[in-house]
Motif scaffolding. Structure first.
Motif, short mmCIF file in Angstrom:
data_model
loop_
_atom_site.label_atom_id
_atom_site.label_comp_id
_atom_site.label_asym_id
_atom_site.label_seq_id
_atom_site.Cartn_x
_atom_site.Cartn_y
_atom_site.Cartn_z
N THR A 1 0.82 -1.21 0.00
CA THR A 1 0.00 0.00 0.00
C THR A 1 0.86 1.26 0.00
O THR A 1 0.38 2.34 -0.34
N ASN A 2 2.12 1.12 0.39
CA ASN A 2 3.06 2.25 0.38
C ASN A 2 3.72 2.33 -0.99
O ASN A 2 4.63 1.56 -1.30
N GLU A 3 3.25 3.22 -1.82
CA GLU A 3 3.70 3.27 -3.21
C GLU A 3 5.19 3.61 -3.34
O GLU A 3 5.89 3.09 -4.21
N THR A 4 5.70 4.45 -2.43
CA THR A 4 7.11 4.81 -2.48
C THR A 4 7.98 3.60 -2.19
O THR A 4 8.95 3.32 -2.91
N GLN A 5 7.64 2.88 -1.12
CA GLN A 5 8.39 1.67 -0.76
C GLN A 5 8.26 0.60 -1.84
O GLN A 5 9.22 -0.10 -2.18
N LEU A 6 7.05 0.48 -2.39
CA LEU A 6 6.79 -0.50 -3.44
C LEU A 6 7.68 -0.24 -4.66
O LEU A 6 8.32 -1.17 -5.18
N LYS A 7 7.73 1.00 -5.10
CA LYS A 7 8.55 1.35 -6.27
C LYS A 7 10.03 1.09 -6.00
O LYS A 7 10.76 0.55 -6.84
N LYS A 8 10.47 1.45 -4.79
CA LYS A 8 11.87 1.26 -4.42
C LYS A 8 12.27 -0.22 -4.47
O LYS A 8 13.30 -0.58 -5.04
N MET A 9 11.44 -1.08 -3.86
CA MET A 9 11.76 -2.51 -3.82
C MET A 9 11.67 -3.15 -5.21
O MET A 9 12.49 -3.99 -5.57
N ALA A 10 10.67 -2.74 -5.98
CA ALA A 10 10.51 -3.29 -7.33
C ALA A 10 11.71 -2.95 -8.21
O ALA A 10 12.22 -3.80 -8.96
N GLU A 11 12.18 -1.71 -8.10
CA GLU A 11 13.34 -1.30 -8.89
C GLU A 11 14.61 -2.01 -8.42
O GLU A 11 15.43 -2.46 -9.22
N GLN A 12 14.77 -2.13 -7.09
CA GLN A 12 15.98 -2.74 -6.55
C GLN A 12 16.11 -4.21 -6.96
O GLN A 12 17.20 -4.69 -7.25
N PHE A 13 14.96 -4.92 -7.00
CA PHE A 13 15.00 -6.36 -7.26
C PHE A 13 14.48 -6.73 -8.65
O PHE A 13 14.33 -7.91 -8.96
N GLY A 14 14.20 -5.74 -9.47
CA GLY A 14 13.79 -6.01 -10.84
C GLY A 14 12.47 -6.73 -10.96
O GLY A 14 12.30 -7.59 -11.85
#
Length: 376
Positions: A38-51
């Motif tokens: 639900t935290n879009e900032t954290q979601l984007k960060k993790m998705a980018e970090q782990f592809g």
């Protein structure tokens, strides 16, 4: 049996979700294709970090994907049941972070749903896969401990309460999100490890007490709403005569405890003590020629040899590796959900015994247990 990659969707991109992402990165046959938070900032960060290619802020949308083999639930304890049950209903196998849920009632509902929908349910109980646990299991199976009769679960942190002592988030400290404290957070590892080694005996009675006594930063106490235990102690009687005593500390004015132990009438094992003061060693104790003997093992070489000579040994290297191997059909899934349910029965029994100030039966705990699940 299949050796194809297992496609996974993870719900929860926080501290635990990141840990799961890191572990899946090390497994060649695992592919995380979707991530939700639900935290879009954290979601984007993790998705980018782990592809991770696909992201969602609503877990229901992730569950609509028809290309997922399994869903990994990495949210707070009182969200485990509703999200897991929804995922099972959506036709997904589910891997859930520990503890199984916030209450026995919710955990039982999860097992019932897995059976109802014919899907696998796996719970993260990392200590089961330690080399010391496997070595102890072999010693037990080969009769080197004899008849088991007692185990001791010990967990130590000098001052390691989440958030108020500087680590993790305040949600760990609230009954509304976590249901319990030290017992639910860390005790689950050691209690489940010993239940596994004892071959999951049936609980008869539980007695126990919880405490919150050690001083903490008052500002952080107020912010966190700290209303769970920092220390839990208990004693469990099982059918067949086995017993278990428990002490689990997030905070206590003592140096490190000895590790957990299990004893029989032929020998005993001391498991490593994972404490904030360091790690105590694995050891075996028996008598030979009327002499008391304390022994250690070369577990490093044993582990190497087992991997070289035995089939599918890698499937027991970690909880995640076991999950992937079970989904591929290489091994049977260990009964981690059943072990996790009995573990929460013990912890919830300690809480009930504390409230009633007496020993309680397993039946009383089950009858008193109510859902703590957050409605979604």
């Amino acid at each position: 049996m299949t050796t194809r990659k297992i496609r996974i969707g993870i719900i929860g991109a926080g501290l635990i979700g990141k840990d799961h992402l890191e572990k899946y990165e090390q497994i060649e046959d695992a592919e995380v294709v979707a991530l939700c938070d639900t935290n879009e900032t954290q979601l984007k960060k993790m998705a980018e970090q782990f592809g991770v290619p696909h992201t969602y802020t609503d877990f229901r949308e992730l569950l609509q994907r028809d290309d997922l083999d399994a869903v990994d639930v990495c949210v707070h304890n009182n969200l485990h049941a509703p999200i897991t049950i929804a995922a099972l209903e959506a036709g997904k196998h589910v891997y859930c972070e520990k503890p199984i849920a916030g209450s026995y009632a919710d955990g039982k509902a999860m097992l019932d749903a897995a059976e109802r929908y014919g899907k696998k349910l796996h719970v993260q109980l990392a200590f089961i896969y330690q080399i010391e646990t496997m070595a102890t299991k072999m010693l037990i199976e080969e009769g080197k401990l004899g008849k088991l009769y007692h185990a001791r679960s010990t967990g130590h942190r000098r001052r390691g309460r989440p958030f108020v002592d500087g680590y993790a988030t305040k949600e760990f400290n609230r009954k509304a999100t976590a249901s319990g404290g030290a017992l639910f957070d860390m005790g689950v590892y050691r209690i489940s490890q010993l239940l596994y080694l004892m071959d999951l005996p049936k609980v008869k009675t539980i007695t126990g007490k919880t405490y919150q006594e050690v001083a903490m930063d008052e500002k952080r106490r107020e912010i966190s709403g700290f209303d769970v235990e920092e220390l839990g102690v208990g004693f469990v009687r099982f059918e067949g005569g086995l017993t278990l005593d428990i002490i689990e500390a997030w905070a206590i004015h003592l140096n490190g405890f000895e590790g957990s132990s299990i004893v029989g009438n032929v020998g005993g094992v001391r498991l490593p003590g994972h404490t904030s003061q360091g790690k105590t060693p694995f050891s075996y104790h028996t008598q030979v020629a009327d002499m008391d003997m304390d022994a250690t093992f070369d577990l490093g070489y044993a582990n190497y040899r087992w991997h070289e000579l035995r089939d599918n040994t890698d499937a027991y290297d970690s909880s995640q590796k076991h999950w992937i191997a079970a989904l591929q059909g290489r091994v049977e899934l260990l009964p981690t959900a059943e072990i996790a349910l009995q573990t929460i029965l013990v912890s919830e029994g300690i809480y009930l015994s504390d409230r009633l100030e007496r020993e309680v039966t397993a039946e009383e705990v089950i009858e008193a247990s109510v859902s703590s699940a957050i409605k979604l």
